[in-house]
Enzyme design. Structure first.
Site, mmCIF file in Angstrom:
data_model
loop_
_atom_site.group_PDB
_atom_site.id
_atom_site.type_symbol
_atom_site.label_atom_id
_atom_site.label_comp_id
_atom_site.label_asym_id
_atom_site.label_seq_id
_atom_site.Cartn_x
_atom_site.Cartn_y
_atom_site.Cartn_z
ATOM 1 N N HIS A 158 0.835 -1.207 0.000
ATOM 2 C CA HIS A 158 0.000 0.000 0.000
ATOM 3 C C HIS A 158 0.874 1.263 0.000
ATOM 4 O O HIS A 158 0.543 2.251 -0.658
ATOM 5 C CB HIS A 158 -0.946 0.015 1.206
ATOM 6 N N HIS A 163 -9.872 -1.936 -3.827
ATOM 7 C CA HIS A 163 -8.674 -2.312 -3.072
ATOM 8 C C HIS A 163 -7.775 -3.247 -3.880
ATOM 9 O O HIS A 163 -6.549 -3.140 -3.831
ATOM 10 C CB HIS A 163 -9.001 -2.946 -1.716
ATOM 11 N N ASP A 190 -3.836 -2.728 -4.711
ATOM 12 C CA ASP A 190 -2.787 -3.739 -4.564
ATOM 13 C C ASP A 190 -2.007 -3.920 -5.869
ATOM 14 O O ASP A 190 -0.775 -4.001 -5.864
ATOM 15 C CB ASP A 190 -3.392 -5.092 -4.162
ATOM 16 N N HIS A 193 -1.544 -10.677 -5.073
ATOM 17 C CA HIS A 193 -0.129 -10.298 -4.972
ATOM 18 C C HIS A 193 0.774 -11.253 -5.750
ATOM 19 O O HIS A 193 1.727 -10.837 -6.390
ATOM 20 C CB HIS A 193 0.307 -10.267 -3.512
HETATM 21 ZN ZN LIG Z 1 -3.907 -4.678 -0.002
#
Ligand SMILES: [Zn+2]
Length: 310
Positions: free
Chosen positions: A79, A238, A242, A265
């Site tokens: 973040h 969100h 990311d 991720h």
């Molecule tokens: Zn995140």
């Protein structure tokens, strides 16, 4: 010519570490051109320095973590990295006294606020971009993510959750990346998790700092947080946050189109590594007026060193 940037002044911030639940301090200092984003674990003796790069991302289980050959780690960088991207900051020293960056409120907004407060400064050297030359794609089962050539940087992301609190019509987002657009539309979206995951993680002594103060938590039917969501499509926003952070892990903005389905991720990091794995995939360029990009189209002016707690 777009130039490299750093912070105008040092800043420090404290917050809770998501994994340890302990208080963590982060200090940031301006860095000269071509330094990149450099983390230091200043609680270790001797101190351990780690360059923020896609190659140094070696754990993407619950967050994006830099891990060196000796297993020294700095978790939850994504973040903060996304906020650096929005400000076009490509050079910075970041000292942290714990194995993780504080989770703050689970979004990038506190970092945006801090950077806005101290301001950024242009450096003499031209900013370097990764220009995508041909399609690069990674997959994991039905999940996928890809980059294709483009003059700017835009992202198209779809999530696929079957949950009563997640509207099927609000699981796709297209975003044309600009620093201001990021601050307004993406930075406030918080990380989210499910109650069953929280119970599992706590049983395994993970995410001890996790709370309704730094995550959206869902039970089987609804959002548990008393104040609900910050926006109806906070979940996909969100995931966009990311992806922006994960793709900026080398401190170079991308000139290309990002498109992904159910990415996270791991896939984001694999995509950046795949892009950088061959010079046929990309070239590193400095922006001239003939190349249109809004990738660092942001100006925040501030002054004075800032110390804040969250
Ligand atoms: Zn995140």
């Amino acid at each position: 010519m777009t130039r490299q940037r750093t912070l105008k002044q040092p800043l420090s911030a404290t917050g809770i570490g998501l994994h340890s639940g302990s208080k963590v301090q982060v200090c940031m200092r301006p860095a000269p051109a071509n330094t990149g984003i450099v983390y230091t674990r200043c609680d270790l003796n001797p101190k351990v320095v780690m360059q923020c790069t896609a190659q140094n991302v070696r754990d993407t289980q619950l967050c994006t973590a830099l891990v060196n050959e000796d297993g020294v780690r700095i978790s939850t960088v994504e973040h903060l990295t996304a906020a650096l991207s929005a400000f076009g900051i490509d050079n910075l020293y970041i000292d942290v006294n714990a194995p993780e960056i504080p989770v703050m409120d689970g979004s990038a907004q506190p970092w945006i606020y801090l950077f806005e407060s101290v301001g950024v400064v242009d450096l003499p050297e031209p900013k370097r971009y990764y220009k995508v030359l041909r399609k690069v794609r990674v997959e994991n089962g039905e999940k996928w993510a890809e980059l294709t050539p483009s003059q700017g940087f835009d992202l198209d992301l779809t999530i696929d959750f079957n949950h009563p609190a997640m509207d099927r019509d609000l699981q796709h987002l297209h975003f044309d990346f600009t620093g201001k657009g990021f601050a307004d539309q993406i930075s406030r979206a918080r990380t989210f998790c499910f109650m069953c995951d929280v119970e599992y993680m706590h049983a395994h002594h993970l995410a001890l700092g996790g709370s309704l103060e730094n995550a959206v938590v869902l039970d089987d039917f609804r959002v548990v947080n008393p104040d609900g969501l910050r926006c109806p499509d906070e979940f996909v926003r969100h995931k966009m946050l990311d992806a922006i952070g994960d793709l900026y892990m080398n401190g170079h903005s991308i000139l290309g189109s990002f498109k992904a389905f159910k990415t996270g991720h791991d896939l984001n990091n694999r995509l950046l590594k795949a892009l950088l794995s061959s010079s046929d995939n990309y070239e590193e360029v400095a922006l001239t007026s003939s190349v249109k990009s809004k990738a660092s189209d942001i100006e925040f002016i501030g002054s004075g060193s800032k110390v804040l707690s969250f």
